[in-house]
Write a protein that holds these residues in place. Structure first.
Motif, mmCIF file in Angstrom:
data_model
loop_
_atom_site.group_PDB
_atom_site.id
_atom_site.type_symbol
_atom_site.label_atom_id
_atom_site.label_comp_id
_atom_site.label_asym_id
_atom_site.label_seq_id
_atom_site.Cartn_x
_atom_site.Cartn_y
_atom_site.Cartn_z
ATOM 1 N N ILE B 171 0.841 -1.202 0.000
ATOM 2 C CA ILE B 171 0.000 0.000 0.000
ATOM 3 C C ILE B 171 0.879 1.257 0.000
ATOM 4 C CG2 ILE B 171 -1.639 1.343 1.392
ATOM 5 C CD1 ILE B 171 -2.791 -1.363 2.329
ATOM 6 N N GLY B 172 1.948 1.198 0.802
ATOM 7 C CA GLY B 172 2.811 2.373 0.904
ATOM 8 C C GLY B 172 3.500 2.724 -0.405
ATOM 9 N N VAL B 173 3.771 1.714 -1.227
ATOM 10 C CA VAL B 173 4.562 1.946 -2.447
ATOM 11 C C VAL B 173 3.686 2.056 -3.687
ATOM 12 C CG1 VAL B 173 6.214 0.849 -4.014
ATOM 13 C CG2 VAL B 173 6.669 0.903 -1.552
ATOM 14 N N VAL B 229 11.495 4.166 -0.709
ATOM 15 C CA VAL B 229 10.348 4.393 0.179
ATOM 16 C C VAL B 229 9.944 3.085 0.838
ATOM 17 C CG1 VAL B 229 7.945 5.132 0.261
ATOM 18 C CG2 VAL B 229 9.579 6.373 -1.154
ATOM 19 N N GLY B 230 10.030 1.977 0.087
ATOM 20 C CA GLY B 230 9.739 0.659 0.648
ATOM 21 C C GLY B 230 10.616 0.378 1.855
ATOM 22 N N TRP B 231 11.904 0.675 1.738
ATOM 23 C CA TRP B 231 12.815 0.459 2.871
ATOM 24 C C TRP B 231 12.422 1.330 4.052
ATOM 25 C CZ3 TRP B 231 15.658 -3.520 3.686
ATOM 26 C CH2 TRP B 231 16.219 -4.230 2.619
ATOM 27 N N THR B 232 11.983 2.541 3.807
ATOM 28 C CA THR B 232 11.623 3.403 4.935
ATOM 29 C C THR B 232 10.342 2.918 5.628
ATOM 30 O OG1 THR B 232 10.300 4.936 3.634
ATOM 31 C CG2 THR B 232 12.637 5.438 3.823
ATOM 32 N N TYR B 233 9.451 2.249 4.882
ATOM 33 C CA TYR B 233 8.226 1.726 5.504
ATOM 34 C C TYR B 233 8.476 0.442 6.274
ATOM 35 C CZ TYR B 233 4.753 4.860 3.500
ATOM 36 O OH TYR B 233 3.988 5.938 3.194
ATOM 37 N N LEU B 234 9.625 -0.194 5.999
ATOM 38 C CA LEU B 234 9.873 -1.521 6.558
ATOM 39 C C LEU B 234 9.714 -1.554 8.071
ATOM 40 C CD1 LEU B 234 10.923 -4.439 6.129
ATOM 41 C CD2 LEU B 234 13.192 -3.541 6.637
ATOM 42 N N VAL B 235 10.338 -0.583 8.749
ATOM 43 C CA VAL B 235 10.334 -0.609 10.207
ATOM 44 C C VAL B 235 8.915 -0.466 10.748
ATOM 45 C CG1 VAL B 235 11.219 0.506 12.283
ATOM 46 C CG2 VAL B 235 12.681 0.250 10.280
ATOM 47 N N ILE B 236 8.139 0.434 10.107
ATOM 48 C CA ILE B 236 6.744 0.597 10.522
ATOM 49 C C ILE B 236 6.007 -0.734 10.408
ATOM 50 C CG2 ILE B 236 4.588 1.826 10.064
ATOM 51 C CD1 ILE B 236 6.265 4.049 8.815
ATOM 52 N N ALA B 237 6.280 -1.436 9.306
ATOM 53 C CA ALA B 237 5.585 -2.704 9.078
ATOM 54 C C ALA B 237 5.999 -3.742 10.105
ATOM 55 C CB ALA B 237 5.882 -3.203 7.661
ATOM 56 N N GLU B 238 7.252 -3.685 10.559
ATOM 57 C CA GLU B 238 7.753 -4.734 11.454
ATOM 58 C C GLU B 238 7.636 -4.368 12.937
ATOM 59 O OE1 GLU B 238 10.943 -6.986 8.522
ATOM 60 O OE2 GLU B 238 11.674 -5.502 9.951
ATOM 61 N N ILE B 239 7.123 -3.179 13.201
ATOM 62 C CA ILE B 239 6.990 -2.774 14.598
ATOM 63 C C ILE B 239 5.914 -3.598 15.297
ATOM 64 C CG2 ILE B 239 6.005 -0.930 16.030
ATOM 65 C CD1 ILE B 239 7.721 1.038 14.503
ATOM 66 N N VAL B 240 4.812 -3.794 14.555
ATOM 67 C CA VAL B 240 3.655 -4.419 15.188
ATOM 68 C C VAL B 240 3.642 -5.926 14.929
ATOM 69 C CG1 VAL B 240 1.164 -4.321 15.465
ATOM 70 C CG2 VAL B 240 2.426 -2.284 14.759
ATOM 71 N N GLY B 241 3.659 -6.652 15.998
ATOM 72 C CA GLY B 241 3.455 -8.093 15.927
ATOM 73 C C GLY B 241 4.443 -8.841 15.077
ATOM 74 N N ALA B 242 5.671 -8.382 15.031
ATOM 75 C CA ALA B 242 6.651 -9.102 14.239
ATOM 76 C C ALA B 242 7.615 -9.846 15.140
ATOM 77 C CB ALA B 242 7.420 -8.129 13.354
ATOM 78 N N GLN B 243 7.917 -11.085 14.819
ATOM 79 C CA GLN B 243 8.878 -11.880 15.587
ATOM 80 C C GLN B 243 10.285 -11.719 15.012
ATOM 81 O OE1 GLN B 243 7.324 -13.140 18.196
ATOM 82 N NE2 GLN B 243 5.445 -12.382 17.211
ATOM 83 N N LEU B 272 21.640 -1.370 3.201
ATOM 84 C CA LEU B 272 20.823 -2.156 2.259
ATOM 85 C C LEU B 272 20.152 -1.243 1.240
ATOM 86 C CD1 LEU B 272 19.171 -4.706 4.709
ATOM 87 C CD2 LEU B 272 20.789 -5.232 2.874
ATOM 88 N N GLY B 273 19.677 -0.084 1.711
ATOM 89 C CA GLY B 273 19.030 0.871 0.809
ATOM 90 C C GLY B 273 19.987 1.358 -0.258
#
Lengths: 276, 295
Positions: B171-173, B229-243, B272-273
């Motif tokens: 969605i972000g990208v 932009v995908g790399w910048t969204y990564l942390v947001i995506a992995e903040i919630v409920g990620a192991q 990586l970016g």
């Protein structure tokens, strides 16, 4: 004598239904819901193997006329027939050269020329061979594998020219094809045009602002008025006596050259003043 | 005074002077090169030197920041060496490579999906005005919705799975990329299309063999910018409920105030970016050598 004169037009008009390369009948073009009239009731026939120049001040509708002939725009009124068939859209029977460079930058010179033939379904082996021939025709055989990125403006235009000629169109339409080129290259291109058209026997329409270019290239000049675009004069360049001159200086030396140039400049001035 | 001098005489004199081999003008000296020279393009080797210098400058400032922090809170601003050590420990002892691979997978998978949708859709919308009029109002609006606001919704739909994270990145990208591709397609010179039409090309031929190749270098540029932009969204995506994943490692480290680990993870994402960017640029040079060199 009179009978001959009376029968002749009728005779020729019967014959012409199939041989007139292009007939423009009562073409009008309006924009902005009819408030701006670009062309007003323009009619003319093109003659086979003749070079016609559209001349006129900026905004006189000559480009619109050419685009209507090409099928890229539609007239608001009237119609265009190519060899008796109504024009309903663009087609390879009416090849067009644009002022902007249209040689595709992702293809090499030879691939650009092949593109035109590929669209027409020419088999690969044949079009590869013929593409090289057409590049030779525009003196670019040494640059067959070069990309437009590394070419000058004149070379890019020659690639586009070879690509269009390789399709063997009945009519060649040129929209200020040398307008973006510097004076010397423009001159070389004009001479190349004369050479090509002598060899390929084409019916040509070329738009130009440049009166000298028009006299040099054309067998006939159609002069457009400005807003609305109408035919101000339809001039046959009889002083050339049916010949085309490769060398400009030979043409200028002909009696009648100066008079025609003077007349065209006067007409141009009149049109520019009229619209002010 | 000047008026009394005959200009012709002066001219003659000047010519005589310059012809005299003994009296030469001052030798031509190149103007001194200034550091802030307008539009100066440094040589490749000089660019590298300057780039390294910039990095060292940053590291130096970082080190200074560490020592400028009061003793009591210095552990929240660790020096470069600590962060490098933390990075080494992460890889050597905590299987950080697994998290990095998971994160890479999420970024690339979501980006591939976003591209598969946005590139063809953007191209056809750019080619056909009716499609653009139909779809653009509803699709372009999505860009203004913050991707993070979809997290609760995606958690409800997908649970704390990989799919939820990939969907968020998508969605972000996707919607930004779509708009960029649309613009890239609209920027194809209309003369290319018209030239092809006057050669008798069909609509399909024009789209496939003129618009697509003409727009591709610019589209590739847009993709390169959007994967960042995908790399910048990564942390947001992995903040919630990620192991697992770089973001999850960061969140866990944050809970224990392990600032060096957080910084090491940020550094990893940055590296990586940059690597992705270089990869894209290399691919661009390889795929579109004909296109005009940019930047």
């Amino acid at each position: 004598m009179q009978t001959i004169a009376a029968t002749r037009p009728a005779e020729s008009s019967v014959r012409q239904t199939n041989t007139v390369p292009l007939r423009v009948s009562n073409v009008s073009k309006t924009y902005l819901k009819g408030t701006f009239k670009s062309l007003d009731n323009v009619s003319f026939d093109l003659h086979a193997n003749e070079i016609t120049a559209f001349v006129g001040p900026s905004g006189c509708g000559k480009t619109t006329m050419l685009r209507i002939i090409a099928g890229l725009e539609y007239p608001s009124n009237g119609g265009v027939e190519a060899f008796g068939k109504p024009v309903r859209g663009p087609g390879p029977d009416r090849g067009m050269i644009f002022q902007a460079y249209t040689s595709f930058p992702w293809l090499s010179a030879v691939q650009n020329v092949e593109y035109g033939m590929r669209v027409l379904g020419v088999p690969k082996a044949e079009r590869q061979e013929r593409a090289r021939d057409f590049l030779k025709l525009v003196h670019l055989e040494r640059f067959a594998d070069a990309y437009p990125k590394s070419m000058s403006g004149g070379m890019k235009q020659r690639v586009a020219l070879a690509r269009t000629l390789s399709q063997n169109p009945n009519i060649l339409l040129m929209d200020e094809p040398f307008g973006a080129l510097d004076a010397q290259v423009r001159w070389e291109m004009q001479e190349l045009m004369i050479e090509l058209i002598e060899r390929e026997q084409k019916t040509v329409v070329a738009i130009t602002h440049d009166i000298e270019e028009a006299i040099y290239l054309a067998d006939r000049i159609i002069f457009f008025t400005r807003q609305p675009g109408q035919i101000k004069a339809d001039i046959s360049l009889d002083f050339k006596m049916g010949k085309r001159y490769r060398q400009k200086e030979d043409l200028i030396a002909l009696p009648g050259y100066g008079e025609l140039e003077r007349r065209l400049f006067a007409m141009m001035r009149e049109e520019i003043k009229r619209a002010d | 005074m000047m008026r009394n001098i005959d200009p012709h005489a002066l001219q003659g004199q000047g010519a005589a002077v310059s012809r005299n081999p003994e009296i030469q003008g001052a030798p031509f000296v190149l103007p001194k090169e200034r550091f802030l020279e307008l539009r100066l393009q440094p040589t490749a080797s000089k660019s590298v030197v300057l780039g390294v210098l910039g990095c060292l400058l940053f590291l130096g400032l970082w080190e200074i920041a560490h020592y400028a922090t009061p003793e009591s809170s210095r552990k929240f601003m660790p020096p470069v060496s600590d962060v490098v050590t933390a990075l080494y420990t992460l890889f050597a002892e905590r299987n950080f490579l697994h998290d990095v691979m998971i994160s890479c997978y999420r970024v690339f998978a979501s980006f591939a999906m976003a591209s598969l949708v946005a590139v063809p859709l953007g191209i056809v919308m750019g080619c056909f005005g009716n499609l653009k009029a139909l779809l653009n109002p509803i699709l372009s609006g999505w860009r203004y919705l913050p991707a993070a606001s979809f997290i609760p919704l995606l958690l409800v739909w997908f649970g704390p799975t990989d799919s939820a994270k990939i969907a968020l990145l998508f969605i972000g990208v996707m919607f930004f990329l779509l708009t960029l591709v649309l613009d890239n397609t609209l920027a194809v010179p209309k003369e290319f299309v018209e030239a092809s039409l006057t050669m008798g090309a069909s609509r399909q031929e024009v789209v496939r063999n003129v618009v697509v190749p003409a727009a591709m270098p610019a589209i590739f540029d847009s993709m390169r910018n959007m994967i960042a932009v995908g790399w910048t969204y990564l942390v947001i995506a992995e903040i919630v409920g990620a192991q697992d994943g770089i973001g999850a490692v960061m969140m866990r480290a944050g809970r224990f105030l392990n600032v060096d680990v957080i910084m090491a993870a940020i550094l990893t994402i940055g590296i990586l970016g940059v690597a992705t960017d270089l990869l894209f640029r290399a691919a661009q040079r390889f795929l579109f050598p004909w296109s005009i060199e940019r930047r």
